[in-house]
Design a protein around this motif. Structure first.
Motif, PDB file in Angstrom:
ATOM      1  N   SER A  28     -30.457   1.359   1.644  1.00 20.17           N
ATOM      2  CA  SER A  28     -30.256   2.830   0.983  1.00 20.17           C
ATOM      3  C   SER A  28     -31.450   3.734   1.743  1.00 20.17           C
ATOM      4  CB  SER A  28     -30.268   2.909  -0.471  1.00 20.17           C
ATOM      5  OG  SER A  28     -30.138   4.170  -0.947  1.00 20.17           O
ATOM      6  N   ARG A  29     -32.673   3.371   1.616  1.00 21.62           N
ATOM      7  CA  ARG A  29     -33.724   4.082   1.979  1.00 21.62           C
ATOM      8  C   ARG A  29     -33.638   4.405   3.612  1.00 21.62           C
ATOM      9  NH1 ARG A  29     -37.332   0.924   0.008  1.00 21.62           N
ATOM     10  NH2 ARG A  29     -38.189   0.048   2.047  1.00 21.62           N
ATOM     11  N   TYR A  30     -33.294   3.511   4.413  1.00 19.41           N
ATOM     12  CA  TYR A  30     -32.985   3.653   5.743  1.00 19.41           C
ATOM     13  C   TYR A  30     -31.926   4.603   6.013  1.00 19.41           C
ATOM     14  CZ  TYR A  30     -35.956  -0.613   6.695  1.00 19.41           C
ATOM     15  OH  TYR A  30     -37.190  -1.234   6.745  1.00 19.41           O
ATOM     16  N   ARG A  31     -30.846   4.484   5.120  1.00 22.03           N
ATOM     17  CA  ARG A  31     -29.832   5.349   5.301  1.00 22.03           C
ATOM     18  C   ARG A  31     -30.162   6.894   5.186  1.00 22.03           C
ATOM     19  NH1 ARG A  31     -23.889   5.510   5.027  1.00 22.03           N
ATOM     20  NH2 ARG A  31     -23.125   7.180   3.965  1.00 22.03           N
ATOM     21  N   ARG A  32     -30.932   6.987   3.936  1.00 26.63           N
ATOM     22  CA  ARG A  32     -31.189   8.375   3.955  1.00 26.63           C
ATOM     23  C   ARG A  32     -32.127   9.006   4.994  1.00 26.63           C
ATOM     24  NH1 ARG A  32     -34.404   8.585  -1.633  1.00 26.63           N
ATOM     25  NH2 ARG A  32     -34.668  10.530  -1.085  1.00 26.63           N
ATOM     26  N   HIS A  33     -33.171   8.123   5.766  1.00 28.47           N
ATOM     27  CA  HIS A  33     -33.869   8.494   6.694  1.00 28.47           C
ATOM     28  C   HIS A  33     -32.906   8.914   7.854  1.00 28.47           C
ATOM     29  CE1 HIS A  33     -38.230   7.824   5.473  1.00 28.47           C
ATOM     30  NE2 HIS A  33     -37.511   6.892   4.675  1.00 28.47           N
ATOM     31  N   LEU A  34     -31.932   8.111   8.157  1.00 29.85           N
ATOM     32  CA  LEU A  34     -31.059   8.328   9.158  1.00 29.85           C
ATOM     33  C   LEU A  34     -30.116   9.507   9.064  1.00 29.85           C
ATOM     34  CD1 LEU A  34     -29.657   4.596   9.991  1.00 29.85           C
ATOM     35  CD2 LEU A  34     -31.246   6.181  11.352  1.00 29.85           C
ATOM     36  N   LEU A  35     -29.734   9.776   7.934  1.00 26.95           N
ATOM     37  CA  LEU A  35     -28.981  10.877   7.625  1.00 26.95           C
ATOM     38  C   LEU A  35     -29.528  12.151   7.337  1.00 26.95           C
ATOM     39  CD1 LEU A  35     -26.125   9.097   5.195  1.00 26.95           C
ATOM     40  CD2 LEU A  35     -25.877   9.821   7.649  1.00 26.95           C
ATOM     41  N   ALA A  36     -30.840  12.268   6.824  1.00 26.55           N
ATOM     42  CA  ALA A  36     -31.255  13.509   6.221  1.00 26.55           C
ATOM     43  C   ALA A  36     -31.397  14.391   7.601  1.00 26.55           C
ATOM     44  CB  ALA A  36     -32.890  13.053   5.765  1.00 26.55           C
ATOM     45  N   PRO A  37     -31.823  14.032   8.654  1.00 27.14           N
ATOM     46  CA  PRO A  37     -32.037  15.131  10.008  1.00 27.14           C
ATOM     47  C   PRO A  37     -30.667  15.812  10.022  1.00 27.14           C
ATOM     48  CG  PRO A  37     -33.305  12.999  10.295  1.00 27.14           C
ATOM     49  CD  PRO A  37     -32.549  12.862   9.316  1.00 27.14           C
ATOM     50  N   ALA A  38     -29.790  15.097  10.083  1.00 24.17           N
ATOM     51  CA  ALA A  38     -28.334  15.589  10.442  1.00 24.17           C
ATOM     52  C   ALA A  38     -27.865  16.503   9.283  1.00 24.17           C
ATOM     53  CB  ALA A  38     -27.114  14.479  10.577  1.00 24.17           C
ATOM     54  N   ARG A  39     -28.199  16.256   8.073  1.00 22.16           N
ATOM     55  CA  ARG A  39     -27.792  17.054   6.934  1.00 22.16           C
ATOM     56  C   ARG A  39     -28.545  18.348   6.936  1.00 22.16           C
ATOM     57  NH1 ARG A  39     -27.689  12.178   2.264  1.00 22.16           N
ATOM     58  NH2 ARG A  39     -25.598  11.619   2.752  1.00 22.16           N
ATOM     59  N   GLY A  40     -29.818  18.142   7.518  1.00 26.32           N
ATOM     60  CA  GLY A  40     -30.715  19.278   7.761  1.00 26.32           C
ATOM     61  C   GLY A  40     -30.089  20.294   8.553  1.00 26.32           C
TER      62      GLY A  40
END
Length: 433
Positions: free
Chosen positions: A5-17
């Protein structure tokens, strides 16, 4: 799972931003239109257009609230004060205009649409922009820098000069790769943190003020009080109807039969005995109906042993295979117990009638000041709060106690209904001797 879940957040956060940054384009247009309408308020045209411009801005800001609620740990409620009842004519238009104009959330929304296109650049969108800048560095080192130099161009990548000799200078190529790698790594590492900062900024500006929170609370209490009164009236009518059509009618018939028996005792004792047997059967039926009615009002097992054992007793009588797990070390207040019991009863009835399920699992526990009940079935799914299955009525009933209902029912199943009712436990659970 937590690491994934932590890795997923790191991967998705830039695209969401970056998505939030792109959302700034229509936001700037909405802000421009709103301030244009505000500039026309001195005339009637501005007064006429102000509500539509305000609602357009609210719809745009609601998109931000929804994304922040989904992508961060913040939860932002809609802060708007209740609008006055709609009235026709000029007076109604002016009342609505004044209500929207004096709502503090209107101007906080405008602060958001005016400032967020800049703020998002330095918070949520910054990691994504860093990654894009890093990717551009890799492209420069691979071929784009040589193309720029070949055509006599001049550019800078951070402090590295990209000119006609760039692709033959190993030191500048290595510097470019180092800077690009640092930007990409920094972007992925900083993504969740910057998204969290953006979420706090959203809660600060878009959340309700104390005034609006109090007004929303008053409106919620008024609605739940009205619903509670309506539910109580409907319950009283149901009890009256069941008594009138059931036990009362049987008791009246028994009285008439006893009168007939009185006249037949001397004339036809055999027929009198037959009527007495029928009367005894009617009295047993009436008693059974009264007991069912009492159980429908407040089951004795609920009063004696609490909601956990009452739900277990409910499961034993249910046609489906129901497994119950209860971890409630005490007794909630009786009204909360009753609301939870009848909510579970309604959910089980829905599962038997509509879901096509074979098994149901009920988990009941008390944690963090909440009585949490989760009912899961292995049916076909596709349940909805608006499908007329009684879930909306359950939501209204537990809403009287500030309870909430969450439904997850994808097509194909399973269906998961979660209830949460705030309550305190009065005493440890004990079994009667």
């Amino acid at each position: 799972m937590a690491r994934q879940s932590r890795y997923r957040r790191h991967l998705l956060a830039p695209a969401r931003g970056l998505r939030l940054w792109l959302l700034a384009i229509p936001t700037i247009l909405v802000a421009s239109w709103f301030i244009t309408v505000v500039s026309m308020i001195t005339g009637f045209l501005g007064v006429l257009l102000f509500p539509s411009a305000t609602l357009l801005m609210r719809r745009q800001v609601d998109r931000y609230r929804d994304l922040i609620n989904r992508w961060t740990d913040e939860h932002i409620e809609r802060p708007y004060l209740p609008e006055p009842p709609r009235e026709h004519g000029v007076q109604g238009i002016i009342k609505r205009f004044v209500a929207l104009l004096t709502d503090p959330a209107t101007w906080r929304d405008y602060l958001w649409v005016a400032a967020d296109p800049v703020v998002v650049l330095f918070t949520a969108a910054l990691p994504g922009l860093l990654i894009l800048y890093g990717v551009w560095g890799f492209l420069l080192a691979a071929f784009a820098g040589g193309m720029i130099g070949h055509y006599g161009g001049s550019d800078w990548y951070a402090w590295v000069h990209v000119d006609p000799g760039y692709d033959r200078d190993a030191e500048r190529l290595v510097s470019t790769l180092v800077i690009a790698t640092a930007c990409v790594v920094a972007g992925f590492l900083a993504g969740p943190r910057m998204m969290a900062v953006y979420g706090r900024w959203g809660r600060l500006v878009l959340g309700p003020t104390e005034k609006s929170r109090l007004a929303l609370r008053v409106r919620h209490l008024s609605e739940t009080r009205s619903e509670a009164v309506d539910a109580s009236a409907a319950e009283l009518r149901r009890i009256e109807r069941d008594l009138h059509d059931g036990a009362q009618a049987r008791l009246v018939a028994m009285g008439m039969t006893l009168g007939a028996i009185e006249h037949l005792l001397d004339k036809d004792p055999a027929k009198a005995r037959l009527l007495l047997a029928q009367t005894r059967e009617s009295s047993a039926t009436a008693l059974h109906e009264l007991r069912d009615l009492v159980r429908g009002i407040h089951p004795p097992v609920l009063a004696d042993r609490g909601v956990g054992d009452a739900v277990k007793a409910l499961a034993l009588d249910h046609p489906l295979n129901v497994e119950v797990n209860v971890e409630v070390p005490g007794r909630p207040e009786p009204p909360v117990e009753s609301a939870a019991y009848f909510a579970v009863s309604e959910i089980l009835t829905n599962a038997a009638k509509h879901s096509g399920a074979r098994r149901v699992w009920i988990d009941m526990r008390h944690e963090a000041g909440m009585l949490r009940v989760t009912v899961t079935d292995d049916g076909r799914g596709g349940a909805s709060l608006d499908a007329g299955t009684g879930l909306r009525g359950i939501e209204r009933r537990i809403g009287t106690f500030d309870g909430v209902l969450a439904l997850n029912s994808p097509v194909g199943g399973p269906t998961i209904v979660t209830l949460e009712l705030p309550c305190a436990l009065s005493s440890p659970k004990t079994s009667p001797s």
